[in-house]
Design an enzyme around this catalytic site. Structure first.
Site, mmCIF file in Angstrom:
data_model
loop_
_atom_site.group_PDB
_atom_site.id
_atom_site.type_symbol
_atom_site.label_atom_id
_atom_site.label_comp_id
_atom_site.label_asym_id
_atom_site.label_seq_id
_atom_site.Cartn_x
_atom_site.Cartn_y
_atom_site.Cartn_z
ATOM 1 C CG ASP A 51 -1.832 1.158 1.325
ATOM 2 O OD1 ASP A 51 -3.039 0.962 1.088
ATOM 3 O OD2 ASP A 51 -1.378 2.276 1.636
ATOM 4 C CE1 TYR A 56 1.088 8.169 2.710
ATOM 5 C CE2 TYR A 56 1.272 5.946 1.860
ATOM 6 C CZ TYR A 56 0.585 6.892 2.582
ATOM 7 O OH TYR A 56 -0.602 6.565 3.173
ATOM 8 C CE LYS A 81 -3.705 4.751 1.176
ATOM 9 N NZ LYS A 81 -2.275 4.388 1.144
ATOM 10 C CG HIS A 114 -4.682 9.851 0.633
ATOM 11 N ND1 HIS A 114 -3.345 9.803 0.318
ATOM 12 C CD2 HIS A 114 -4.771 9.352 1.883
ATOM 13 C CE1 HIS A 114 -2.669 9.310 1.343
ATOM 14 N NE2 HIS A 114 -3.506 9.033 2.293
#
Length: 311
Positions: A51, A56, A81, A114
């Site tokens: 994931d 990120y 996401k 998200h």
């Protein structure tokens, strides 16, 4: 030398017939990525669900690690996401293609919105969600996203999306652990055929110090982290812990007990451990069938109160 766990990961069926592994490994912008840890998780621990998110900042590195692991792409479930900064019809479609390109993939197994909040001058949050969801529906139809879903959505967000779109989200991923159990949201998702996913199963490691968790871990010869992760997956939640530590990844991947250790229907066994909404002074259950967790956190905390730097 750590011995790799041999158990395979159970899966949960989505409403479109796909099977999502119930346990995945999360990544994060907050110290939550390690190339070696990803390679180890995939090649040595049998992890088959990863994931991530554009937010990120590790998409390219993660794609490289997946290829280095030697695990075929077709054997993996990859969730990504869409950050609110990329909401909107054209922006969302472009962002998905860009994420695929950065990771070196032709598709994602699951692509999530998200957060429910997104602002654009002259456009309400609901209008922006509907426009973005229309883009995800088309990405799904085109095969770029095998499944589509949302993250951190509450019941009223899901109700609006059902009215505004043509595809019910396949997954809703929110924070879930013994201190935070949004039962009304879980029940709504169950009724609508939306698979419930949970991140932060260890409550940012706070739950690992809880006396009740420590007591259960000692009773079953497991670590507190294994108890919490197993409790989550035992409740049917697609669980996404994260770690960059090989020992902890191995620990996480070893939650599947040997056959015969868990007896169906016996609460005293690990698989039947449930938490209780009532305090021990109110419940009236005095045997080992009920584990009371201290209510240090508000278990009815709405997901929208979580700071949007969380997964």
């Amino acid at each position: 030398m750590l011995l790799a766990p041999k158990q395979s990961c159970p899966t949960v069926p989505l409403s479109n017939g796909l099977q999502i592994p119930i346990l995945g490994l999360g990544t994060s912008h907050d110290g939550g990525y390690s190339h070696d840890a990803i390679v180890y998780a995939l090649s040595e621990c049998g992890v088959r669900h990863v994931d991530t998110a554009k937010r990120y900042g590790c998409e390219q590195k993660l794609g490289d690690a997946i290829r280095e692991s030697g695990v075929p792409r077709s054997d993996l479930w990859v969730t990504n996401k869409l950050w609110p900064g990329d909401y909107g019809y054209q922006a969302a479609k472009r962002a998905c293609l860009d994420s695929c390109s950065r990771m070196g993939f032709q598709y994602f197994d699951l692509f999530l919105m998200h957060w429910p909040e997104a602002t654009r001058p002259g456009c309400t949050n609901r209008e922006m969600r509907a426009e973005t969801w229309r883009a995800l529906e088309e990405l799904h139809k085109e095969g770029l996203c095998s499944a589509i879903g949302v993250s951190n959505f509450l019941v009223h967000h899901l109700e609006e999306l059902k009215e505004d779109g043509s595809v019910v989200p396949h997954v809703n991923q929110v924070e879930y652990h013994p201190f935070q159990q949004p039962k009304a949201l879980m029940e709504y998702c169950r009724q609508e055929g939306i698979v419930f996913g949970g991140y932060s199963p260890l409550a940012k490691r706070q739950v690992l110090r809880d006396p009740a968790v420590l007591r259960v871990a000692q009773k079953y010869g497991r670590t507190p982290a294994q108890i919490c992760i197993r409790w989550s997956v035992q409740n049917g939640v697609v669980t996404i812990p994260k770690s960059i530590n090989k020992k902890r990844i191995h620990e996480m991947s070893s939650v599947w007990v040997p056959a015969g250790e868990v007896r169906h229907g016996r609460f005293r066994e690990l698989g039947g451990w449930k938490t209780c909404d009532l305090g021990s002074d109110q419940c009236g259950v005095t045997n080992s069938d009920c584990v009371h967790l201290p209510r240090r956190h508000n278990t009815s905390l709405s997901v929208c109160q979580v700071h949007p730097t969380s997964p």
